[in-house]
Design an enzyme around this catalytic site. Structure first.
Site, PDB file in Angstrom:
ATOM      1  N   HIS A   1     -10.017   3.320  18.505  1.00 18.23           N
ATOM      2  CA  HIS A   1      -9.309   4.353  19.264  1.00 18.23           C
ATOM      3  C   HIS A   1      -9.952   4.646  20.621  1.00 18.23           C
ATOM      4  O   HIS A   1      -9.291   4.710  21.645  1.00 18.23           O
ATOM      5  CB  HIS A   1      -9.245   5.664  18.465  1.00 18.23           C
TER       6      HIS A   1
ATOM      7  N   GLY B   1       0.847  -1.207   0.000  1.00 17.95           N
ATOM      8  CA  GLY B   1       0.000   0.000   0.000  1.00 17.95           C
ATOM      9  C   GLY B   1       0.874   1.246   0.000  1.00 17.95           C
ATOM     10  O   GLY B   1       0.491   2.293   0.523  1.00 17.95           O
TER      11      GLY B   1
ATOM     12  N   HIS C   1      -3.341   3.617  15.803  1.00 16.01           N
ATOM     13  CA  HIS C   1      -2.336   4.687  15.864  1.00 16.01           C
ATOM     14  C   HIS C   1      -2.504   5.567  17.106  1.00 16.01           C
ATOM     15  O   HIS C   1      -1.574   6.257  17.496  1.00 16.01           O
ATOM     16  CB  HIS C   1      -2.302   5.503  14.565  1.00 16.01           C
TER      17      HIS C   1
HETATM   18  C1  BG6 Z   1      -8.757   7.195  11.733  1.00 16.40           C
HETATM   19  C2  BG6 Z   1     -10.158   7.302  11.231  1.00 16.40           C
HETATM   20  O1  BG6 Z   1      -8.526   5.919  12.270  1.00 16.40           O
HETATM   21  O2  BG6 Z   1      -8.515   8.178  12.732  1.00 16.40           O
HETATM   22  C3  BG6 Z   1     -10.419   8.696  10.686  1.00 16.40           C
HETATM   23  O3  BG6 Z   1     -10.389   6.342  10.218  1.00 16.40           O
HETATM   24  C4  BG6 Z   1     -10.056   9.748  11.709  1.00 16.40           C
HETATM   25  O4  BG6 Z   1     -11.781   8.836  10.289  1.00 16.40           O
HETATM   26  C5  BG6 Z   1      -8.664   9.504  12.266  1.00 16.40           C
HETATM   27  O5  BG6 Z   1     -10.122  11.012  11.071  1.00 16.40           O
HETATM   28  C6  BG6 Z   1      -8.369  10.431  13.428  1.00 16.40           C
HETATM   29  O6  BG6 Z   1      -7.023  10.345  13.783  1.00 16.40           O
HETATM   30  P1  BG6 Z   1      -6.267  11.567  14.466  1.00 16.40           P
HETATM   31  O7  BG6 Z   1      -4.913  11.028  14.777  1.00 16.40           O
HETATM   32  O8  BG6 Z   1      -6.259  12.681  13.462  1.00 16.40           O
HETATM   33  O9  BG6 Z   1      -7.053  11.933  15.672  1.00 16.40           O
END
Ligand code: BG6
Length: 491
Positions: free
Chosen positions: A237, A12, A175
């Site tokens: 998350h 990817g 993440h």
């Molecule tokens: C991603 C989602 O996992 O996390 C997105 O798929 C979201 O929709 C993003 O915008 C948010 O990540 P961060 O690090 O910008 O808060």
């Protein structure tokens, strides 16, 4: 843990995540001297391209996505020279064989494979790797979300990968776990003596977790529609954050101890039903409005058709265990909110008895005291604030109380330290084989079990998203969800 992998293989590699996050993170690791000597990055995508053309693309991405003072042309040239590009279509054995040629002779020094592809390609890619002889005990595989769209499909994905890799070789990426502020929750709870004795139902009234985003669909229509905020943000998350807040103290900071405690907390989430979703959850979808002074269109307009996908969700969750009995966890997340703002609020209970009387005046009945609030801001700023009661200076005979804020700005405390991309930590840990900040299979399954109960409840009770104008914190029912309990969302 062993020596770090000497080869990083990215699937990817022409995608958005690779350009925005993965290559800039690798570049930063190289700049800080954190990559092993003789490191090789093999990038793979479906487009036909030679090494030079791809290196130019990476250089352009670094230019675009790194802060201007971070990009250095000479260092970028040194970085892209580490990259080789190999076109690969999942299922094309010849191309996998070519990939293997590039890695020939290096497998013993460890291979970290990163799948930044749609999940439908995870199993075929793993199969291709296996047939090309690229899986050894020193091969690790990292996978981006989504891992399935419900418990059953997540099991299929995990079975597909699990047939070829042991759990110790599988690194499921969330993440948020790479963010300093999320790791800081562990430091706050377990690196200080003062919070843990109060971290329970005796002292805490409720917990709030908010992840607000100002963006809309951002051209991700094909992924987002039919997924929605619950699966996109809460399943992963937000439940990871919740598990770190709710978990029991692990015996040590190692992958087994930490994840054992997290999974116990996740398994304690009280499932919802068609009956309870009606008062424990709110679904919303944004309509036209204004965010940060900009007029924006509604979700259905961006999509080009009406849809039942939620872009906002608010939940009242219960963690059914000894520590958290009777303490609601209110979660909310949405697109097109008034601000990009993620924070955790620990709302303490009021003092049992006030010696100051109502409104801080001596004598009298009720407490008149504001309960303590601990606010942990994850983004955009990083701070920890504790609201406490103090005496207002003055000679009044009756003590006058006032709420003041103890404010720890992490950005200021660590001024001069570069704010790292979450993926830097995660890639480094992947290379080193440390799974502490990656999600174990049983965690993913516990997360889906709870999310499925909500989705099933919504289906059965025909709960559709309520409209909210862009630039608001969701539909008014989201405010009612918490205000019914005598609390309110932290502003
Ligand atoms: C991603 C989602 O996992 O996390 C997105 O798929 C979201 O929709 C993003 O915008 C948010 O990540 P961060 O690090 O910008 O808060």
């Amino acid at each position: 843990m062993t020596e770090p992998s000497a080869t990083f293989l990215l699937f990817g590699a022409t995608g958005d995540l690779a350009r925005r996050m993965i290559f800039p993170s690798l570049y930063n690791l190289l700049s800080d001297g954190l990559l092993p000597d003789d490191f090789l990055i093999v990038a793979s995508g479906r487009s036909e391209m030679d090494d030079d053309a791809f290196r130019k693309e990476v250089d352009a991405a670094l230019h675009q996505f790194l802060p201007a003072d971070r990009y250095d042309a000479e260092r970028a040239a040194r970085f892209v020279a580490l990259i080789g590009y190999q076109p690969v279509d999942a299922g094309n054995a010849d191309q996998f064989a070519k990939l293997a040629e590039r890695i020939d002779g290096r497998l013993e020094r460890g291979l970290s494979v990163y799948l930044s592809t749609p999940p439908s390609l995870f199993a075929p890619t793993a199969q291709g790797l296996s047939e090309a002889g690229l899986i050894t005990p020193r091969t690790r595989i990292a996978m981006e979300k989504p891992i399935g769209k419900d418990l059953a499909s997540s099991r299929q994905v995990n079975d597909g990968i699990g047939a070829l890799f042991a759990e110790e070789q599988i690194f499921r990426v969330d993440h948020y776990l790479g963010k300093e502020t999320v790791q800081n929750l562990l430091a706050l709870r377990f690196g200080n003596v003062m919070f843990e004795p109060l971290w329970n139902a005796t002292a805490i009234d409720h917990v709030q977790i908010t992840v607000g985003e100002t963006v809309g669909l951002e051209g991700r229509v094909s992924y987002y529609d039919g997924v929605g905020a619950l699966r996109d943000m809460v399943q992963n998350h937000m439940l990871q954050i919740l598990s770190i807040i709710a978990m029991e103290p692990p015996a040590r900071m190692d992958p087994t101890a930490v994840r054992d405690e997290k999974v116990k907390a996740l398994r304690s989430l009280r499932p919802m039903t068609a009956e309870t979703v009606k008062h424990l959850s709110v679904r919303g979808q944004y309509t036209p409005g204004a965010v940060g002074g900009q007029i924006v269109t509604g979700y259905a307009d961006e999509l080009g058709q009406p849809s039942d996908t939620e872009t906002f969700v608010a939940l009242k969750a219960h963690v059914d265990n000894w520590r958290w009995q009777g303490v609601p966890f209110y979660l909310r997340t949405g697109k097109r909110m008034p601000a990009r703002q993620s924070e955790i609020v620990i709302q303490f209970k009021p003092v049992r008895h006030s010696i100051f009387g109502r409104d801080g005046q001596h004598g009298g009945g009720g407490t008149g005291l504001e309960p303590n609030t601990l606010v942990i801001r994850l983004q955009p700023e990083e701070y920890i604030r504790l609201q406490i009661m103090t005496k207002r200076p003055g000679l009044e005979r009756q003590v006058q109380l006032e709420e003041v804020t103890l404010d720890v700005s992490l950005t200021a405390a660590f001024a001069g330290q570069r704010r790292r991309i979450a993926y830097e930590r995660l890639i480094l840990d992947l290379l080193a084989g440390d799974q502490t900040l990656f999600v174990r299979r049983d965690e993913v399954e516990a997360q889906w079990t709870w999310i499925d109960s909500i989705i099933d409840g919504w289906k059965e009770a025909h709960v559709k998203p309520a409209a909210y104008s862009s630039g608001n914190w969701g539909p008014s029912s989201a405010i009612a969800l918490i205000e019914r309990d005598g609390a309110s969302w932290h502003d």
